[in-house]
Design an enzyme around this catalytic site. Structure first.
Site, mmCIF file in Angstrom:
data_model
loop_
_atom_site.group_PDB
_atom_site.id
_atom_site.type_symbol
_atom_site.label_atom_id
_atom_site.label_comp_id
_atom_site.label_asym_id
_atom_site.label_seq_id
_atom_site.Cartn_x
_atom_site.Cartn_y
_atom_site.Cartn_z
ATOM 1 N N ASN A 40 0.861 -1.189 0.000
ATOM 2 C CA ASN A 40 0.000 0.000 0.000
ATOM 3 C C ASN A 40 0.891 1.230 0.000
ATOM 4 O O ASN A 40 1.338 1.687 1.055
ATOM 5 C CB ASN A 40 -0.937 -0.019 1.212
ATOM 6 C CG ASN A 40 -1.942 -1.132 1.121
ATOM 7 O OD1 ASN A 40 -2.913 -1.051 0.365
ATOM 8 N ND2 ASN A 40 -1.696 -2.213 1.861
ATOM 9 N N GLU A 41 1.148 1.715 -1.194
ATOM 10 C CA GLU A 41 2.064 2.843 -1.369
ATOM 11 C C GLU A 41 1.357 4.156 -1.020
ATOM 12 O O GLU A 41 0.127 4.174 -0.851
ATOM 13 C CB GLU A 41 2.546 2.882 -2.828
ATOM 14 C CG GLU A 41 3.337 1.637 -3.266
ATOM 15 C CD GLU A 41 4.756 1.582 -2.689
ATOM 16 O OE1 GLU A 41 5.065 2.288 -1.714
ATOM 17 O OE2 GLU A 41 5.553 0.802 -3.241
ATOM 18 N N PRO A 42 2.122 5.250 -0.876
ATOM 19 C CA PRO A 42 1.505 6.550 -0.620
ATOM 20 C C PRO A 42 0.334 6.799 -1.575
ATOM 21 O O PRO A 42 0.429 6.510 -2.769
ATOM 22 C CB PRO A 42 2.654 7.531 -0.860
ATOM 23 C CG PRO A 42 3.874 6.742 -0.459
ATOM 24 C CD PRO A 42 3.584 5.332 -0.904
ATOM 25 N N SER A 100 -2.615 5.321 -0.900
ATOM 26 C CA SER A 100 -3.577 4.251 -0.558
ATOM 27 C C SER A 100 -4.507 4.744 0.544
ATOM 28 O O SER A 100 -4.063 5.346 1.527
ATOM 29 C CB SER A 100 -2.842 3.014 -0.057
ATOM 30 O OG SER A 100 -1.989 2.491 -1.054
ATOM 31 N N THR A 141 10.280 2.107 -3.933
ATOM 32 C CA THR A 141 10.149 0.673 -3.640
ATOM 33 C C THR A 141 10.831 -0.156 -4.728
ATOM 34 O O THR A 141 11.526 -1.140 -4.434
ATOM 35 C CB THR A 141 8.661 0.302 -3.557
ATOM 36 O OG1 THR A 141 8.070 1.073 -2.512
ATOM 37 C CG2 THR A 141 8.470 -1.182 -3.284
#
Ligand code: F6R
Length: 248
Positions: free
Chosen positions: A148-150, A152, A167
């Site tokens: 869940n990247e920025p 999300s 990432t």
């Protein structure tokens, strides 16, 4: 998020493994399955080593355990070097008595058009078992939990995502070059993670100290998805001294 700072990663990992073993035994005595949410990466490997040791030396049985991994790259074949299926087999499942039918990892082999149905099924399977008892999490330098990247949201569920540049850069050595890191992954959502009964967020090493401080002390925001753990009633942060160094 209540923080426990341990002398080193080994002590921290043994502590978490003991909590997991306790819950496995408790559920076994009650005749109920124990549902574990698992992470890959460098952070949880010593937990898995310790669980394998407890299986071999202390008779800890995984016969009644069901596992759900957080994520998998997309696309990804199970036999590839970087697959999370392979990672989990090598670090844990090949060494314990878990029923392979009880192992769940998002499927990186699907056609893109089949991913949505797979994600819904993943969610339904978790819910059908009564939810996750213990979720183990690492944290990425972007503040991701799972993938869940920025950006999300708090409500996000299991889905296909696009990996952040940071990432992919962190994964570059695993793939022998950033250009070979998949652009996408399937991950449980923040909402999925927050429904777990107990969450352990682990971070080791000074490389994590900045994001750790932001996660524990910063405002809750989708720009650092791990901050959503501040909203969980039963989340514990487990750090070594290096990761905790920037906490005030
Ligand atoms: C892995 C996962 C990721 C990692 C995170 C930290 O299944 O969900 O969120 O936990 O990228 O990775 P390491 O532990 O390698 O620093």
């Amino acid at each position: 998020i209540p923080c426990h700072v341990f002398r080193d990663a080994k002590d921290a990992s043994v502590y978490v493994a003991q909590q997991i073993a306790h819950t496995i035994r408790e559920r076994a005595e009650a005749g109920r399955p124990c549902v574990l949410g698992l992470a890959t990466g460098s952070t949880p490997t010593t937990i898995y080593d310790e669980l394998v040791r407890m299986h071999r030396e202390e008779g800890l049985s995984f016969a009644g355990v069901v596992t759900f991994n957080l994520d998998e790259y997309f696309p990804m074949q199970p036999e590839e070097l970087q697959s999370y299926v392979r990672f989990m087999n090598e670090h844990l499942f090949d060494h314990i008595d878990i029923d392979r039918a009880n192992v769940n990892i998002p499927d990186g082999t699907l056609a893109p058009e089949d991913v949505l149905a797979h994600c819904l099924e993943y969610e339904e399977k978790i819910a059908g078992l009564g939810g996750i008892d213990i979720q183990v999490l690492g944290i990425g330098r972007t503040g991701h939990i799972g993938f869940n990247e920025p950006g999300s949201s708090r409500e996000s569920r299991t889905r296909m995502i696009t990996l952040d540049k940071v990432t992919r850069n962190d994964a570059a050595s695993d793939f022998f070059g950033e250009e070979y890191v998949p652009r996408r992954a399937i991950t449980m959502g923040v909402g999925t993670i927050l429904e777990s009964r107990q969450v352990y967020l682990l971070a080791f090493g000074e490389g994590k100290s900045r994001v750790v401080a932001r996660t524990v002390e910063g405002d809750v925001s989708n720009s650092v998805p791990a901050t959503f753990l501040q909203l969980h009633k039963n989340a514990k942060a487990i750090f070594d001294e290096a990761a905790a160094a920037q906490l005030t």
